[in-house]
Write a protein that holds these residues in place. Sequence first.
Motif, PDB file in Angstrom:
ATOM      1  N   ASP A 112       0.835  -1.198   0.000  1.00  0.00           N
ATOM      2  CA  ASP A 112       0.000   0.000   0.000  1.00  0.00           C
ATOM      3  C   ASP A 112       0.873   1.252   0.000  1.00  0.00           C
ATOM      4  O   ASP A 112       0.506   2.263  -0.600  1.00  0.00           O
ATOM      5  N   VAL A 113       2.012   1.179   0.688  1.00  0.00           N
ATOM      6  CA  VAL A 113       2.937   2.308   0.752  1.00  0.00           C
ATOM      7  C   VAL A 113       4.370   1.782   0.749  1.00  0.00           C
ATOM      8  O   VAL A 113       4.687   0.838   1.488  1.00  0.00           O
ATOM      9  N   LEU A 114       5.206   2.382  -0.056  1.00  0.00           N
ATOM     10  CA  LEU A 114       6.648   2.157  -0.008  1.00  0.00           C
ATOM     11  C   LEU A 114       7.304   3.479   0.351  1.00  0.00           C
ATOM     12  O   LEU A 114       7.105   4.486  -0.331  1.00  0.00           O
ATOM     13  N   VAL A 115       8.061   3.474   1.448  1.00  0.00           N
ATOM     14  CA  VAL A 115       8.854   4.641   1.843  1.00  0.00           C
ATOM     15  C   VAL A 115      10.298   4.338   1.497  1.00  0.00           C
ATOM     16  O   VAL A 115      10.861   3.342   1.974  1.00  0.00           O
ATOM     17  N   HIS A 116      10.891   5.177   0.680  1.00  0.00           N
ATOM     18  CA  HIS A 116      12.236   4.878   0.173  1.00  0.00           C
ATOM     19  C   HIS A 116      13.056   6.152   0.096  1.00  0.00           C
ATOM     20  O   HIS A 116      12.541   7.225  -0.209  1.00  0.00           O
ATOM     21  N   GLU A 117      14.325   6.026   0.372  1.00  0.00           N
ATOM     22  CA  GLU A 117      15.216   7.167   0.223  1.00  0.00           C
ATOM     23  C   GLU A 117      15.373   7.555  -1.242  1.00  0.00           C
ATOM     24  O   GLU A 117      15.335   6.716  -2.132  1.00  0.00           O
ATOM     25  N   ALA A 118      15.537   8.861  -1.476  1.00  0.00           N
ATOM     26  CA  ALA A 118      15.844   9.376  -2.810  1.00  0.00           C
ATOM     27  C   ALA A 118      16.806  10.541  -2.589  1.00  0.00           C
ATOM     28  O   ALA A 118      16.490  11.693  -2.857  1.00  0.00           O
ATOM     29  N   THR A 119      17.970  10.195  -2.064  1.00  0.00           N
ATOM     30  CA  THR A 119      18.933  11.214  -1.654  1.00  0.00           C
ATOM     31  C   THR A 119      19.293  12.148  -2.801  1.00  0.00           C
ATOM     32  O   THR A 119      19.461  13.356  -2.608  1.00  0.00           O
ATOM     33  N   PHE A 120      19.373  11.585  -4.007  1.00  0.00           N
ATOM     34  CA  PHE A 120      19.818  12.360  -5.173  1.00  0.00           C
ATOM     35  C   PHE A 120      18.768  12.347  -6.278  1.00  0.00           C
ATOM     36  O   PHE A 120      17.991  11.395  -6.406  1.00  0.00           O
ATOM     37  N   THR A 121      18.754  13.405  -7.056  1.00  0.00           N
ATOM     38  CA  THR A 121      17.907  13.452  -8.238  1.00  0.00           C
ATOM     39  C   THR A 121      18.637  12.767  -9.392  1.00  0.00           C
ATOM     40  O   THR A 121      19.809  12.392  -9.279  1.00  0.00           O
ATOM     41  N   ASN A 122      17.940  12.633 -10.501  1.00  0.00           N
ATOM     42  CA  ASN A 122      18.497  11.868 -11.610  1.00  0.00           C
ATOM     43  C   ASN A 122      19.769  12.492 -12.181  1.00  0.00           C
ATOM     44  O   ASN A 122      20.658  11.785 -12.655  1.00  0.00           O
ATOM     45  N   LYS A 123      19.900  13.812 -12.111  1.00  0.00           N
ATOM     46  CA  LYS A 123      21.105  14.454 -12.678  1.00  0.00           C
ATOM     47  C   LYS A 123      22.359  14.126 -11.877  1.00  0.00           C
ATOM     48  O   LYS A 123      23.475  14.276 -12.366  1.00  0.00           O
ATOM     49  N   ASP A 124      22.169  13.640 -10.643  1.00  0.00           N
ATOM     50  CA  ASP A 124      23.297  13.260  -9.800  1.00  0.00           C
ATOM     51  C   ASP A 124      23.351  11.750  -9.600  1.00  0.00           C
ATOM     52  O   ASP A 124      23.706  11.251  -8.527  1.00  0.00           O
ATOM     53  N   LEU A 125      23.021  11.040 -10.648  1.00  0.00           N
ATOM     54  CA  LEU A 125      22.992   9.577 -10.605  1.00  0.00           C
ATOM     55  C   LEU A 125      24.339   9.006 -10.173  1.00  0.00           C
ATOM     56  O   LEU A 125      24.405   8.033  -9.413  1.00  0.00           O
ATOM     57  N   GLN A 126      25.429   9.597 -10.655  1.00  0.00           N
ATOM     58  CA  GLN A 126      26.759   9.080 -10.314  1.00  0.00           C
ATOM     59  C   GLN A 126      27.063   9.245  -8.823  1.00  0.00           C
ATOM     60  O   GLN A 126      27.687   8.388  -8.212  1.00  0.00           O
ATOM     61  N   VAL A 135       3.364  -0.908  -6.281  1.00  0.00           N
ATOM     62  CA  VAL A 135       2.934  -0.324  -5.015  1.00  0.00           C
ATOM     63  C   VAL A 135       1.862   0.731  -5.289  1.00  0.00           C
ATOM     64  O   VAL A 135       1.817   1.325  -6.363  1.00  0.00           O
ATOM     65  N   SER A 136       1.015   0.951  -4.310  1.00  0.00           N
ATOM     66  CA  SER A 136      -0.062   1.932  -4.480  1.00  0.00           C
ATOM     67  C   SER A 136       0.431   3.361  -4.310  1.00  0.00           C
ATOM     68  O   SER A 136      -0.068   4.277  -4.979  1.00  0.00           O
ATOM     69  N   GLN A 137       1.395   3.573  -3.395  1.00  0.00           N
ATOM     70  CA  GLN A 137       1.895   4.919  -3.147  1.00  0.00           C
ATOM     71  C   GLN A 137       3.376   4.857  -2.803  1.00  0.00           C
ATOM     72  O   GLN A 137       3.797   4.027  -1.983  1.00  0.00           O
ATOM     73  N   LEU A 138       4.153   5.723  -3.426  1.00  0.00           N
ATOM     74  CA  LEU A 138       5.580   5.844  -3.141  1.00  0.00           C
ATOM     75  C   LEU A 138       5.836   7.181  -2.462  1.00  0.00           C
ATOM     76  O   LEU A 138       5.445   8.235  -2.973  1.00  0.00           O
ATOM     77  N   LEU A 139       6.483   7.142  -1.301  1.00  0.00           N
ATOM     78  CA  LEU A 139       6.850   8.352  -0.577  1.00  0.00           C
ATOM     79  C   LEU A 139       8.373   8.426  -0.500  1.00  0.00           C
ATOM     80  O   LEU A 139       9.020   7.500   0.008  1.00  0.00           O
ATOM     81  N   LEU A 140       8.927   9.505  -1.023  1.00  0.00           N
ATOM     82  CA  LEU A 140      10.377   9.668  -1.100  1.00  0.00           C
ATOM     83  C   LEU A 140      10.869  10.531   0.054  1.00  0.00           C
ATOM     84  O   LEU A 140      10.292  11.580   0.366  1.00  0.00           O
ATOM     85  N   THR A 141      11.963  10.112   0.675  1.00  0.00           N
ATOM     86  CA  THR A 141      12.513  10.836   1.818  1.00  0.00           C
ATOM     87  C   THR A 141      14.032  10.781   1.765  1.00  0.00           C
ATOM     88  O   THR A 141      14.617  10.335   0.785  1.00  0.00           O
ATOM     89  N   HIS A 142      14.695  11.266   2.846  1.00  0.00           N
ATOM     90  CA  HIS A 142      16.164  11.283   2.939  1.00  0.00           C
ATOM     91  C   HIS A 142      16.758  12.090   1.778  1.00  0.00           C
ATOM     92  O   HIS A 142      17.562  11.608   0.996  1.00  0.00           O
TER      93      HIS A 142
END
Length: 305
Positions: free
Chosen positions: A226-240, A262-269
Motif C-alpha cells: 500500500d505504501v513504499l517509503v524509500h530514500e531518494a537522496t539524489f535526483t536523476n542528474k546526480d545519478l553518479q 505499489v499503491s503509493q511511493l513516498l520519497l525521503t532522505h
Amino acid sequence: MELEFLGTGSGVPSKIRNVSSIALKMLQERDEVWLFDCGEATQHQLLSSTIKPRKISKIFITHMHGDHIFGLPGLLSSRSFQNGTESIQIFGPKGLKKFLETSLETSHTRLKYDIEFVELNEGMIFEDEHLSVSCFTLIHGVPSYGFVIQERDSIGHLLPEKLKEKGIHPGPIYQEIKKQEVTVLPDGTHVHRDEVTGPPIKGRKIVICGDTKPTKDIVQQAKDADVLVHEATFTNKDLQLAEDYNHSSSHEVVRLASLANVSQLLLTHLSSRYNQSDLEQELNQLKSIFHSVQYAYDSFKYEVK
C-alpha cells in the motif's frame, strides 16, 4: 494507520529538513506509536506533533549511521521524564545495544523502564494476532535493512440483508456474530459468521527502507504494498553521486515502485543541495514514470488506507 515524517533530510539537518525519523501511528488499532530511525533532534520534532513519547513502544533502526541514531539517547531519556514507564523494544543492527548502553551509562542516565534489544537478522522479527514485521538486507556499505509491516486480513463487513433474512435485527447481537465463528441465538438457531459477512478485508502493507542502492530484492519485498517509503537522496542528474555513495536516485526508485506495483511511493532522505523548485521539477518528471509518487517533508502525514 498513519505515517508521520519527523525528519526527511540526509546526512545533516537543514533549515527545513531534520535528519531521518518516521513515526507509524497506530493509536486506533493498538494505542501505540512505532518509530523508524531516530536522527538527532527527533525529540524536538515530536514537540511539533501530537505524538506522546510514552506511546512509543517500538523503535526500528535501519542502520548505524549517525543521522539515523544520534537522537536515540535523548529521546529515551525524555520518555522516562514524561511518564514513560512501559518497557520498549528496540530493533536494530549489531552495535546498537553497545552504542545506547554506553551513551546512557556515561551520561549517568537512569531510565524508568526496561529496554529489550532485538538484533536484526533477515526474516520475521515480530508478529502477533494483528500484524507482523519482517526485515531484509539492503546495500549501503554498512549493514542496512528494510522493514515490511504486514497487517493481517480481517473479517469482512456484516451484511445487513443476510441478517434480516434470518430474522436478526440490529443490536449488540451483531457484534457477537462478528466475534465468533458460530453464534447460537436464544431460539437455538445457529448463525455461521461466514454466511452473513462479506469477503475478508485485506490487511495493509507498508514497506520502509533504510539507505540503499536500488536492488531487485526491494521489488520482491514491496510487491503490491500500500505504501513504499524509500530514500531518494539524489535526483536523476546526480545519478553518479548516488552510485558513489551507495544511495538511490529518484528515477531509480520510481522504477522499483512501478515494478513492485505499489499503491503509493513516498520519497525521503533528501540531500540539502536541492531547493524546493529543484524537487518540484524533478517530481514532474517522476510522475511521467510513476504517477503515485510524492516527496515527503517534515511533519508530512500520510494515512494508510
